[in-house]
Write an enzyme that holds these catalytic residues in place. Structure first.
Site, PDB file in Angstrom:
ATOM      1  N   HIS A   1       0.788  -0.539  -0.084  1.00  0.00           N
ATOM      2  CA  HIS A   1       0.191  -0.291  -0.012  1.00  0.00           C
ATOM      3  C   HIS A   1       0.684   0.929   0.009  1.00  0.00           C
ATOM      4  O   HIS A   1       0.352   2.336  -1.258  1.00  0.00           O
ATOM      5  CB  HIS A   1      -1.415   0.252   1.094  1.00  0.00           C
ATOM      6  CG  HIS A   1      -1.731   1.312   1.162  1.00  0.00           C
ATOM      7  ND1 HIS A   1      -1.490   2.009   2.783  1.00  0.00           N
ATOM      8  CD2 HIS A   1      -2.989   1.739   0.853  1.00  0.00           C
ATOM      9  CE1 HIS A   1      -2.284   3.064   2.303  1.00  0.00           C
ATOM     10  NE2 HIS A   1      -3.074   3.047   1.766  1.00  0.00           N
TER      11      HIS A   1
ATOM     12  N   GLU B   1       1.556   2.026  -3.373  1.00  0.00           N
ATOM     13  CA  GLU B   1       0.763   2.377  -3.998  1.00  0.00           C
ATOM     14  C   GLU B   1       0.982   4.041  -4.040  1.00  0.00           C
ATOM     15  O   GLU B   1       1.110   4.799  -4.793  1.00  0.00           O
ATOM     16  CB  GLU B   1      -0.282   1.810  -4.220  1.00  0.00           C
ATOM     17  CG  GLU B   1      -1.503   2.179  -4.605  1.00  0.00           C
ATOM     18  CD  GLU B   1      -2.132   2.701  -3.502  1.00  0.00           C
ATOM     19  OE1 GLU B   1      -2.835   4.121  -3.341  1.00  0.00           O
ATOM     20  OE2 GLU B   1      -2.931   1.938  -2.935  1.00  0.00           O
ATOM     21  N   HIS B   2       0.675   3.945  -3.115  1.00  0.00           N
ATOM     22  CA  HIS B   2       0.996   6.116  -2.619  1.00  0.00           C
ATOM     23  C   HIS B   2       1.977   6.544  -3.082  1.00  0.00           C
ATOM     24  O   HIS B   2       2.112   7.915  -3.658  1.00  0.00           O
ATOM     25  CB  HIS B   2       1.142   6.344  -1.028  1.00  0.00           C
ATOM     26  CG  HIS B   2       0.129   6.642  -0.842  1.00  0.00           C
ATOM     27  ND1 HIS B   2      -0.587   7.494   0.235  1.00  0.00           N
ATOM     28  CD2 HIS B   2      -1.311   5.021  -0.531  1.00  0.00           C
ATOM     29  CE1 HIS B   2      -1.771   7.319   1.005  1.00  0.00           C
ATOM     30  NE2 HIS B   2      -2.175   6.099   0.150  1.00  0.00           N
TER      31      HIS B   2
ATOM     32  N   GLU C   1      -4.615   8.108   7.770  1.00  0.00           N
ATOM     33  CA  GLU C   1      -5.262   7.005   6.485  1.00  0.00           C
ATOM     34  C   GLU C   1      -5.398   6.280   7.240  1.00  0.00           C
ATOM     35  O   GLU C   1      -6.744   5.674   7.542  1.00  0.00           O
ATOM     36  CB  GLU C   1      -4.315   6.431   5.689  1.00  0.00           C
ATOM     37  CG  GLU C   1      -5.544   5.653   4.454  1.00  0.00           C
ATOM     38  CD  GLU C   1      -4.903   5.032   3.056  1.00  0.00           C
ATOM     39  OE1 GLU C   1      -4.071   5.733   3.075  1.00  0.00           O
ATOM     40  OE2 GLU C   1      -5.109   4.836   2.315  1.00  0.00           O
TER      41      GLU C   1
END
Lengths: 418, 429
Positions: free
Chosen positions: B69, B72-73, B145
């Site tokens: 993740h 991905e950012h 997040e």
């Protein structure tokens, strides 16, 4: 857009969308948002969903829909400005995809009419169950903290105005609902409300119109119009409100007065301004509050179309309240000063146009687009709005931003912050 | 690249597909008269893949949780210091990305300038650029997040259930990791993961919209930057998961209005993908609707008793390596709902399933499939997820037609087992 007028109150609109594989029907019953009926309206659609002459109970309705290849049927209440809308939505795969040539759209319409015009579930036990469910929904608003912060901000900002009422009503109001009272209310609103029916997809609209008339011809209607929304007016100094809850992340919601109604010629410029400021990854809020200062995962702005309100939302560490608050306002100042780069400007125009264009592929969004036009008292096509959007200038954005004023600051903080 | 063509008589859908010499799978589904085009470029790499052996190496690589993740950012940062969102925005494209347990995907939707947007997508996903400074900067954003999910009752409910069902399967860990685990992520780790899982032989691209397939294929082909497919598979190392669940109950207090519940059934018939997996998915979906759907006796009973409300729902989640059914909602008495669910299963085991109900519910599955082809975004995402499980979603009808009532009875006995069920509850604090 022009529709087929069933009678003084009911309009039927057909939006052919045969490229999609479904046909969708939406029924929107418009009521003025007001305290003495908001809770009854919030319970009513769920009671109508419990049984009708065609299908006497929920299980029979479910079986009926299952036989139609899992057609869907939903009911809810919406709020558009000062208009509380009782909504029923149906969706089925279009007839040409029915494996055995079944007439699915017609069968769904039959159920729709029976639900609206021949409800049978005004019984004490059913009313009791749906009152409990209505109260669950009111309470559950706190589960989504981001949305809850916006609801609370709107309540505080518009205290005393109709718009402060929640579409879901109040627990006290729901408690007061009775089977007889709700039945009488139903009989009253079905004959005294503007009702819009949108059909999107693939349907024989003239046949449907005739079918609807079979039901409505027997009823006497009292002429009604869509409720008008009052533009938000500020009551003076900026209002600051903090609530405390057992949360680990603070939710900031700032309410602004825009002074521009959805019917105003400036509204298109306002949508572009909102895009520059906070709607999307190209916006100032995303690039500064999130990317530059790393203060949050989300920071964005959105418009309440019919009220002249803009909300800014961000999820932040409690201790970063002031930093986020300052940056959100500083970014608005840059928009007011016209400090908008060519990239920000082009991206925003393109984003608004892209959104408008994408409605054409989605039956629900298309209904919402048409309904939104009707509520605002405008009648633009998607192409006309795209054209208007492409003509917005930085000067226009500056001018609408200049009217934007901070009104209410709401913060949902943790228990320890008290 | 050679394109193959298929057309489905049942749905009227068409598809062009091929495999580029780099190993990249290409799937193009034209949608006549649509305004929107959606493209999704994904890698078979998700949050569960934190232990693996890089092709050509012998040693096991072990990276911090949450790295897929995080990666991905960081893919949105460009070597020239710009942000790739700016490029999409310029062309009116709406770009995004997501990481799930088993895949990471980069996507855009656009109603104009599809070519330019697609070129941008191809380019940036193949242009990693990480520095210690930029990696550091992301800690704040992802930290928030994670915090956001920490306040989400349904999210916690879900992970608590997975922690009941699984003893070792990494699916029980949060996708974004923890504030602690992500503090160990470095640029070197990101490059290591990137160079392993973002090899084009581990990736596919799906484009759905009003497009010219040949033109789209050309852009994809021209966009390939590195044509060095792995000779061998990436070895992903997962711990052996016992058939038994970890525990049968979990609860947590949070700021929610009324108790939330999620009941799970652990699937132990796992270890395969393809049409066989899709068939299982259809069977369990039919069973869930027969047992818990709105026309079922159980639903009526629980609803009328006020034990469930309109939030009640159910789902079967599948992967080759794991699977589970879940039934969730709000209830003043989650244990009573759990007991009723188990009792209904026992009762059904005794009296058998209804063939008539099976025939009716099977139609729903077909309707839902047709419906899933409507929206370019849902269609492309589902297609890619299925593809990564070796399922041909385009030919859904083959698996659908093969499901019989006898299969369903077997599946019921095998899947709905009390000993492999668990209850997760989030109570109001």
């Amino acid at each position: 857009m022009d529709g087929l007028k069933i009678n003084s109150n009911i309009n039927l609109y057909y939006i052919p969308m045969t490229k999609l594989k479904t046909t969708t029907i939406g029924i929107y019953i418009h009521r003025e948002l007001k305290e003495d009926e908001v809770s009854k309206n919030a319970v009513l659609p769920y009671v109508l969903k419990r049984g009708c002459k065609l299908c006497p109970d929920s299980a029979k309705i479910a079986e009926y829909l299952e036989n139609l290849y899992g057609a869907s049927f939903g009911a809810s209440v919406l709020k558009r400005g000062d208009d509380q809308i009782i909504y029923f939505g149906f969706e089925t795969i279009s007839d040409k995809y029915a494996p055995n040539g079944e007439k699915l759209a017609g069968s769904v319409a039959k159920l729709m009419m029976s639900v609206i015009f021949e409800p049978t579930a005004f019984e004490d036990d059913i009313i009791g169950q749906e009152k409990k469910n209505a109260k669950d929904r009111i309470m559950a608003a706190m589960n989504d903290k981001r949305q809850y912060a916006t609801i609370r901000c709107a309540e505080e900002m518009c205290a005393g105005d109709r718009f402060a009422l929640r579409a879901l009503g109040t627990s006290e109001g729901v408690d007061a609902v009775t089977a007889d009272g709700l039945k009488a209310h139903y009989e009253n609103i079905i004959t005294s409300s503007a009702i819009d029916i949108y059909v999107c997809g693939d349907a024989d609209i003239n046949a449907l119109s005739e079918e609807i008339k079979k039901y409505t011809d027997k009823i006497v209607f009292e002429e009604a119009n869509i409720p008008k929304s009052k533009l938000f007016e500020s009551k003076g100094a900026v209002k600051n409100v903090t609530d405390h809850m057992d949360v680990v992340q603070g939710k900031l919601c700032m309410g602004f007065k825009t002074g521009i109604s959805a019917g105003s010629p400036d509204y298109t410029a306002l949508t572009v301004m909102n895009s520059v400021y906070g709607a999307g990854a190209h916006s100032k809020l995303f690039n500064n509050v999130r990317e530059k200062l790393s203060l949050c995962y989300y920071a964005s702005s959105n418009l309440v179309k019919d009220k002249g309100i803009m909300f800014v939302n961000a999820g932040i560490e409690f201790k970063n309240f002031q930093k986020a608050y300052d940056e959100i306002l500083a970014q608005l100042e840059t928009v007011k000063n016209g400090e908008i780069s060519e990239l920000e400007f082009t991206s925003s125009i393109n984003a608004v146009i892209n959104e408008l264009e994408s409605y054409r592929d989605d039956q629900h969004l298309m209904q919402m687009f048409c309904l939104g036009q009707k509520i605002a008292g405008t009648n633009y096509s998607i192409d006309e709005l795209k054209e208007k959007t492409s003509k917005v200038t930085i000067e226009d954005i500056k001018n609408v931003a200049a009217k934007t004023e901070l009104d209410t600051v709401y913060f949902l903080a943790g228990k320890e912050e008290e | 690249m050679e394109l193959n063509y298929v057309k489905s008589d049942a749905t009227g859908e068409e598809m062009y597909y091929g495999k580029h010499s780099s190993g990249l799978g290409v799937y193009i589904i034209p949608k006549k008269d649509y305004s929107k085009t959606y493209a999704i470029f994904g890698t078979k790499y998700g949050s569960v893949d934190s232990k693996f052996v890089v092709p050509g190496e012998k040693e096991l690589t072990d990276v911090p949780d949450g790295i897929a993740h995080y990666l991905e950012h960081k893919m949105f940062d460009q070597p020239d210091g710009s942000n790739v969102f700016d490029k999409f925005s310029k062309y009116g494209g709406n770009a995004n990305a997501f990481t799930s347990f088993n895949m990471t995907a980069y996507l855009f939707s656009a109603t104009a300038n599809v070519e330019e947007n697609l070129e941008t997508l191809m380019d940036y996903v193949q242009s990693p650029y990480f520095t210690e400074e930029s990696v550091q900067k992301e800690q704040g954003i992802i930290g928030q997040e994670i915090r956001m999910y920490d306040d989400n009752g349904n999210w916690k409910l879900f992970f608590n259930l997975l922690n009941c069902l699984y003893q070792k399967q990494p699916v029980k860990k949060e996708i974004a990791g923890t504030v602690e685990s992500i503090s160990h992520i470095t640029a070197d780790y990101l490059y290591k993961c990137y160079n392993t899982f973002y090899n084009l032989s581990n990736m596919s691209i799906v484009v759905v919209g009003n497009v010219d397939p040949t033109g789209i294929a050309k852009i994809i082909e021209n966009g390939v930057k590195k044509n060095e497919p792995f000779d061998e598979e990436i070895k992903k190392v997962y711990p052996e998961e016992p058939k038994e669940i970890a525990k049968s109950y979990a609860e947590q207090n949070m700021s929610v209005a009324s108790p939330l519940f999620m009941i799970g059934f652990k699937d132990t018939d796992t270890g395969y993908g393809g049409e066989r997996l899709l068939k299982k998915w259809i069977e369990i979906n039919i069973l869930l609707r027969m047992l818990f759907g709105k026309s079922s006796a159980l639903y009526k009973d629980l609803y009328e008793k006020g034990l469930i409300n309109n939030t009640f729902s159910f789902e079967y989640t599948m992967q080759p390596s794991y699977g589970y059914s879940s039934v969730d909602g709000e209830s003043r008495d989650p244990k009573a709902v759990y007991d009723a669910v188990i009792a209904e299963i026992e009762k059904t085991r005794e009296k058998g399933l209804s063939k008539e109900t099976f025939e009716r519910i099977k139609k729903v599955i077909w309707g839902n499939y047709i419906r899933s082809l409507n929206d370019v975004e849902d269609y492309a995402c589902t297609f890619l997820q299925m593809l990564f499980m070796d399922i041909d979603y385009f030919n859904f009808i083959d698996a659908y037609n093969s499901v019989t009532f006898e299969d369903l009875q077997k599946r019921f006995d095998e899947h709905f087992v009390k000993e492999r069920s668990a209850l997760s509850v989030v109570n109001p604090s």
